[in-house]
Structures are given as structure tokens and as C-alpha cells.
Scaffold this active site. Structure first.
Site, mmCIF file in Angstrom:
data_model
loop_
_atom_site.group_PDB
_atom_site.id
_atom_site.type_symbol
_atom_site.label_atom_id
_atom_site.label_comp_id
_atom_site.label_asym_id
_atom_site.label_seq_id
_atom_site.Cartn_x
_atom_site.Cartn_y
_atom_site.Cartn_z
ATOM 1 N N ARG A 106 5.196 -12.621 9.932
ATOM 2 C CA ARG A 106 5.901 -11.408 9.539
ATOM 3 C C ARG A 106 7.233 -11.324 10.260
ATOM 4 O O ARG A 106 7.426 -11.929 11.318
ATOM 5 C CB ARG A 106 5.057 -10.180 9.807
ATOM 6 C CG ARG A 106 4.806 -9.898 11.276
ATOM 7 C CD ARG A 106 3.675 -8.915 11.495
ATOM 8 N NE ARG A 106 3.941 -7.581 10.990
ATOM 9 C CZ ARG A 106 3.290 -7.021 9.968
ATOM 10 N NH1 ARG A 106 2.350 -7.657 9.343
ATOM 11 N NH2 ARG A 106 3.572 -5.805 9.575
ATOM 12 N N GLU A 130 0.870 -1.164 0.000
ATOM 13 C CA GLU A 130 0.000 0.000 0.000
ATOM 14 C C GLU A 130 0.915 1.223 0.000
ATOM 15 O O GLU A 130 1.783 1.336 0.869
ATOM 16 C CB GLU A 130 -0.878 -0.012 1.266
ATOM 17 C CG GLU A 130 -1.892 1.092 1.261
ATOM 18 C CD GLU A 130 -2.729 1.146 2.538
ATOM 19 O OE1 GLU A 130 -2.651 0.211 3.364
ATOM 20 O OE2 GLU A 130 -3.450 2.139 2.694
ATOM 21 N N LYS A 150 4.584 0.859 9.493
ATOM 22 C CA LYS A 150 4.666 2.123 8.763
ATOM 23 C C LYS A 150 4.100 3.263 9.582
ATOM 24 O O LYS A 150 4.566 4.386 9.505
ATOM 25 C CB LYS A 150 3.900 1.999 7.447
ATOM 26 C CG LYS A 150 4.737 1.368 6.365
ATOM 27 C CD LYS A 150 4.015 1.407 5.041
ATOM 28 C CE LYS A 150 3.069 0.243 4.927
ATOM 29 N NZ LYS A 150 2.521 0.068 3.580
HETATM 30 P P1 ATP Z 1 3.040 -2.348 8.217
HETATM 31 O O1 ATP Z 1 2.237 -3.322 9.017
HETATM 32 O O2 ATP Z 1 4.485 -2.344 8.522
HETATM 33 O O3 ATP Z 1 2.497 -0.989 8.247
HETATM 34 P P2 ATP Z 1 1.690 -3.259 5.947
HETATM 35 O O4 ATP Z 1 1.453 -4.706 6.073
HETATM 36 O O5 ATP Z 1 0.597 -2.345 6.243
HETATM 37 O O6 ATP Z 1 2.984 -2.881 6.748
HETATM 38 P P3 ATP Z 1 1.676 -3.280 3.131
HETATM 39 O O7 ATP Z 1 2.081 -2.213 2.218
HETATM 40 O O8 ATP Z 1 0.254 -3.630 3.223
HETATM 41 O O9 ATP Z 1 2.247 -2.912 4.532
HETATM 42 O O10 ATP Z 1 2.555 -4.577 2.884
HETATM 43 C C1 ATP Z 1 2.891 -5.090 1.625
HETATM 44 C C2 ATP Z 1 3.273 -6.530 1.782
HETATM 45 O O11 ATP Z 1 4.368 -6.673 2.668
HETATM 46 C C3 ATP Z 1 2.127 -7.321 2.381
HETATM 47 O O12 ATP Z 1 1.977 -8.509 1.628
HETATM 48 C C4 ATP Z 1 2.560 -7.602 3.786
HETATM 49 O O13 ATP Z 1 2.061 -8.820 4.229
HETATM 50 C C5 ATP Z 1 4.083 -7.626 3.657
HETATM 51 N N1 ATP Z 1 4.703 -7.232 4.928
HETATM 52 C C6 ATP Z 1 4.514 -6.089 5.615
HETATM 53 N N2 ATP Z 1 5.201 -6.085 6.764
HETATM 54 C C7 ATP Z 1 5.874 -7.266 6.810
HETATM 55 C C8 ATP Z 1 6.765 -7.878 7.739
HETATM 56 N N3 ATP Z 1 7.129 -7.254 8.872
HETATM 57 N N4 ATP Z 1 7.259 -9.092 7.450
HETATM 58 C C9 ATP Z 1 6.917 -9.707 6.317
HETATM 59 N N5 ATP Z 1 6.083 -9.203 5.397
HETATM 60 C C10 ATP Z 1 5.559 -7.999 5.625
HETATM 61 MG MG MG Z 2 -1.284 -3.045 5.230
#
Ligand code: ATP
Ligand code: MG
Length: 569
Positions: free
Chosen positions: A265, A39, A275
């Protein structure tokens, strides 16, 4: 993660096992197609790197494909800056999506058409409940939910209302489109979840074309399906959403629908990863920007001096698991040391200079000392470094009253100056006012020049140095962990207003040294260049660097505390 897991060359990957089985059964006609779906509401961090390496890596290993898709269904938080940084970061990590760069917003019309299918078949309805009421009626784990009276609207009524929602005839928050599933489902996600909401906001790509926007749980399976994704890999918190993922695809009559697979994760000790928290630190100026070298963002790690190879290696070695855990940041540091040990050239830099005068060394003599560029890689050759009567050594390498087990310089003691001579301290001079030691005086033994026959007389310590006459001034930035401790519970709690982690911020996470001295030949280094300063660590030239003021970031010190932990276990 325990130590054993990090040692396995190729950790068993349960996702690969699923793919193997699907191939065997000719599911999806043998196709393997993944995606990385960020995102665009922030910069990528090392957790995303894990997901990138996993998705692109699986595609590569299976002769498949991997898309880069911006999941830009939420108009309020998304910005072009984030899109550009994400593209740069994925490319920098070394992955290629070829011509498959997609935006979820490109599918808005198709998603709308699929919503009409749901309505026409009695699987979705327009609901007049407010967000608070929907929440209230949802029930709890132990209490079933309450059905909305709008659930019983006719198909025609729903079609008309949904059309009007799209036309902007209703206020923001006054209506939603909801799936008609089961208000008493044990899975709360299945209690008539909201599929569309009214948001009268401009979208960075579709402008004002839309005032209804799809929710993640509705949009994501459709995005995957439209792109022909076979294995939709996501993090564990979506496990309970999988039945809804499958419900959406089934009810839009998807053929060969993608399957959702969850993995744990990445969490890293001594830092923050979400984020939301990263944005908080950036916006409140706790750090200098998204690329602050203390942050675990990809751009921060890049600026600090991490290489894509080290990050990819780290991601491969931590493996893929089904349960959440915290990886020790010292393992990440181990990976960059391993990489740079082979590649980085060595040089001498004195971070906190103390003058050393060799009283019996001729005033005008300059000797060119041969120094190895990288003892690990002899093909890296040697260089000449000028040695002279007045030098600088590290302030901490001299002690007026050496404590026990301190083998470096002190009154009457001998040490070797690296690649040069053995010197003996005869005297030291103090600053009159402060009493601080200003310079130390030594005599050298001309018979001990390094590399000369008979020069191998042993002393307990070897010090690095620079020539006072030739050394260049440089700024050196030393970093420590962003957080004093691991955030654990705090990290998981994503509650609004949870800024509790600020109390864990390390007040000494950055120390700037303005008067360090380096070998003169380093003047031609440019931003991004990496080097080992002997005994002091691996360093990277910062983008702030200019020809008048070279600026170095310390990537890591040389002491590998991860290896030490491994040996102890
Ligand atoms: P955050 O939780 O850090 O704000 P997010 O999951 O909201 O991150 P996205 O942009 O939705 O961020 O993530 C893009 C991809 O990266 C998704 O498929 C998510 O599952 C993966 N992802 C995000 N954070 C992690 C992590 N700490 N470890 C592994 N994969 C991750
Ligand atoms: Mg997300």
C-alpha cells in the site's frame, strides 16, 4: 522508495508480469478483468488513487475491463454520501467503468445460496460461541485453537439453524456461521473463520431484508467470482487471507476462480491515510471537512488544486512493490509543480503588502507594462499590467538592516521591479505607535524600463509588485504539512482508540492572509482555476471564493525540495 525508482519511466510491474504469463497460457481464455472495490465508509484518499490507477491502468494496458464495486457488506458504517463522493472522485481521476458499477449487497441472496452449498457439503456450521469465546478458542501463533462443540452438528441441524438466523429468530451476537477448516492450522485465518454474523441493522440498499451479513473474507472472493474477475489486486495485509480466499472459491466449486495478488500500500510522509483516522479528524473538527485542502483525500487534493494528471503521474512513477515503504510527500509536490509549470499562467500577487512610493514618478502617470503569461510556454502570450506611483511589494522583500546574502531592498539599495523599472530606496517611514515600517520611498530610473533597449543594467534582485491604485484584495490560505513528522509505526497500528497521532498534528498547518493584493485582471477567475503567483507558488481558487472576496489556496510553493534531494543523492 529510493530516488532511482522514481526516475524510471516505466517501473517493472510484477502484476503485469503475472498477467503476461496468464495470457501466454490462455488462462481465463485470455481475459483480463479487474476491479476497484472500495468500502463506502469514508472518502477516498491518495492511497486509493494508487489502487485505482493500478487497476484501471492494468485493464487499459491489457485490453481488459475494470469494474467499480462498492463493497457494502457492512450495514453499520456505510452512507450514501460516501458512495457519491467515491463515484465523483474516480471519475475525476479520469477513469471509466462504463456500465459496470456494482454493489456487493446485490449478491446477498447468491452468497446465501453458496453458504447453503458449504453447509450441505459439511464445510460450514452454525456456532453458538460468543465473539469473545471464538477469539479465546482461536489460539495463537504458537498454540493451536480449540474446536467448538458445534462443529459436530449435522447438516440438517445446520441448515435449520442457518435458516432461523436469516429469519431473525436469534439475538445479535448469539450465533455465527463458520467455515469448518482446521483449528490447528498455522494460519490463524484458517481456524474456522466466521462467514456470517447476525446484525439487526438496516442496510442503505437492502433495508431490513437481511439480518445476517457476510464477513469480508467470505464475501470478497465471491464478489470477484460473480463478476468474472480474473486478477483480484489487493494490499499486502491480505496476503495471509489468500488461502481462505482460495478455500471459499474451491468449496463453492468456482470454475476459473479469480486469483488474489497483493501489492504494498502507499504510505505518504507527514500525513495520515487510514479512513478511520481521517474520519476522526473530520468528526472532531481538527479539519474543516473531508475536502479540507490539508488532507490527502482526493477531494482535499482537488480543492487544494492538484490535477488528476499530476496524481496519475505520481501513482505511475512510485511503481508497484511487494514491500511496504513510505513515499516522501515532497515527491507528490514535485509532480504537481511539473504539471503546473507547463500549464499555469503567471501573475503577480503580494501576500503581505508593504507600500512603496516612487517619489520621482509623475502623480497621474499610468504605464501599461508587458508581462509574459508563461515563460515556459511562449504561445501563452503577454498581458498588460498597470504601473503607477504607489505600489505594494512583499513585506519580506524589504529589510531595514539587510543581513548578509540578502539581496533584496534595503536603504540605499537598488532592485528591479518585475517587468518595470529599477528603483532605489531613499527612505522609509514608521508607524508612530507600533514602530512597524509603514511605507518605503524610492526613486526610479526612467532609462531602465524592461524590454527597452539599454535597459538591461543588472541588479541583484527582481521583486514582484502590484499597483496600489488598481490591485484587488484577496484572501490567501497557506498550508503546511498536516503532521509534523511521519507517522510510521502509528500508521500501521490500527488499534481501536489509537488516536496518538493527534500529538503530531502541525499547529501551523494553515495560515490565512486576509489582506493580500492581486492583479486586477484576476477578478474573473472561478473556483478551481490555477495560477502561479510569481515567486510565491502555485495557487488555486477555492470554492469559498466570491466576486467580492476572492479566496486562493496555495497548492505548493515554487521551491522544489524533491529536486534538491535528488541532486544531493
Ligand atoms: P484504509 O485502510 O485507508 O481505511 P481500506 O483499505 O479500508 O482503506 P477500502 O475501501 O477497503 O479501504 O479500499 C479499497 C481498495 O483500495 C482496496 O483494494 C485497498 O486495497 C485499496 N487501498 C486502500 N488503501 C490503500 C493504500 N494506502 N495504497 C494502495 N491501495 C490502497
Ligand atoms: Mg478496508
Amino acid at each position: 522508495m529510493n530516488s532511482k525508482e522514481t526516475e524510471r519511466a516505466e517501473p517493472v510491474n510484477f502484476i503485469q508480469a503475472i498477467i503476461d504469463k496468464d495470457k501466454e497460457n490462455n488462462k481465463y481464455g485470455g481475459r483480463v478483468h479487474l476491479r476497484f472495490p472500495p468500502e463506502p465508509n469514508g472518502y477516498l484518499h491518495i492511497g486509493h488513487a494508487k489502487s485505482i490507477c493500478l487497476n484501471f491502468g492494468l485493464a487499459e494496458k491489457n485490453n481488459g475491463l475494470c469494474n467499480l464495486r462498492f463493497d457494502d457488506t457492512n450495514p453499520s458504517k456505510e452512507e450514501i454520501e460516501y458512495i457519491e463522493s467515491i463515484i465523483e472522485d474516480v471519475r475525476w481521476l479520469g477513469f471509466d467503468w462504463e456500465d459496470r458499477l456494482y454493489y456487493a449487497s446485490d449478491y446477498f441472496e447468491r452468497m446465501y445460496q453458496d453458504a447453503l452449498v458449504l453447509i450441505k457439503e459439511g464445510n460450514a456450521y452454525v456456532c453458538d460461541l460468543s465473539a469473545e469465546k471464538i477469539k479465546e478458542y482461536r489460539g495463537t501463533f504458537t498454540k493451536p485453537g480449540v474446536e467448538s462443540s458445534c462443529r459436530f452438528r449435522t447438516v440438517d441441524e445446520n441448515l435449520t439453524l442457518f435458516q432461523k438466523m436469516r429469519e431473525g429468530l436469534f439475538e445479535e451476537g448469539s450465533r455465527t456461521l463458520r467455515a469448518k477448516i482446521d483449528m490447528s492450522s498455522p494460519n490463524l485465518n484458517m481456524r474456522d473463520p466466521v462467514l456470517y454474523r447476525i446484525l439487526k441493522e438496516s442496510h442503505h440498499r437492502t433495508g431490513d431484508e437481511w439480518c445476517i451479513y457476510p464477513m469480508y473474507d467470505y464475501a470478497h472472493p465471491l464478489e470477484d467470482y460473480y463478476e468474472g474477475i480474473t486478477h483480484s489486486v489487493c494490499t499486502l495485509e491480505f496476503e495471509d487471507h489468500r488461502p481462505l480466499y482460495e478455500w471459499v472459491l474451491k468449496n463453492v466449486h468456482a470454475i476459473d476462480p479469480p486469483q488474489q495478488i497483493e501489492f504494498a500500500r502507499l504510505n505518504l510522509s507527514n500525513t495520515v491515510m487510514s479512513k478511520r483516522k481521517l474520519r476522526f479528524l473530520v468528526e472532531k473538527n481538527y479539519v474543516s471537512g473531508w475536502d479540507d485542502p490539508r488532507l490527502p483525500t482526493i477531494s482535499g487534493l482537488r480543492r487544494r488544486g492538484y490535477t488528476p494528471e499530476a496524481i496519475r503521474n505520481f501513482c505511475d512513477r512510485i511503481g508497484v512493490a511487494k514491500t511496504n515503504s513510505i513515499v516522501d510527500v515532497r515527491f507528490l509536490e514535485h509532480c504537481i509543480r511539473e504539471d503546473l509549470n507547463k500549464r499555469a499562467l503567471r501573475a503577480m500577487a503580494v501576500l503581505n503588502p508593504l507600500k512603496l512610493v516612487i517619489d520621482n514618478y509623475p502623480e497621474d502617470l499610468i504605464e501599461e507594462m508587458d508581462c509574459e503569461n508563461n515563460p515556459e510556454t511562449p504561445s501563452a502570450g503577454t498581458r498588460k499590467v498597470a504601473f503607477s506611483k504607489e505600489l505594494f511589494i512583499e513585506r519580506e522583500d524589504f529589510h531595514e538592516n539587510p543581513p548578509s546574502k540578502y539581496y533584496r531592498l534595503g536603504p540605499g539599495r537598488e532592485v528591479r521591479l518585475k517587468n518595470a523599472y529599477i528603483v532605489k530606496c531613499t527612505n522609509f517611514v514608521r508607524e508612530e505607535k507600533s514602530g512597524e515600517i509603514k511605507e518605503i520611498h524610492c526613486i526610479y530610473d526612467p532609462e531602465t524600463r524592461s524590454g527597452r533597449p539599454g535597459a538591461e543594467r543588472k541588479v541583484k534582485s527582481t521583486l514582484h509588485w502590484v499597483s496600489a491604485r488598481f490591485a484587488l484584495k484577496a484572501e490567501v490560505r497557506l498550508y503546511d504539512y498536516l503532521l509534523l513528522d511521519s507517522i510510521e509505526g502509528v500508521e500501521q497500528a490500527e488499534e481501536e482508540g489509537d488516536k496518538d497521532f493527534v500529538r503530531l498534528l502541525n499547529p501551523k498547518s494553515i495560515v490565512v492572509l486576509k489582506n493580500s493584493l492581486i492583479e486586477p485582471d484576476l477578478k474573473n477567475l472561478v473556483s478551481g482555476d490555477k495560477i502561479q503567483f510569481m515567486r510565491k507558488g502555485y495557487f488555486c481558487v477555492d470554492p469559498d471564493s466570491t466576486s467580492d472576496n476572492l479566496v486562493f489556496n496555495r497548492i505548493v510553493s515554487l521551491r522544489d525540495s524533491w529536486e534538491k534531494i535528488q541532486k544531493r543523492n
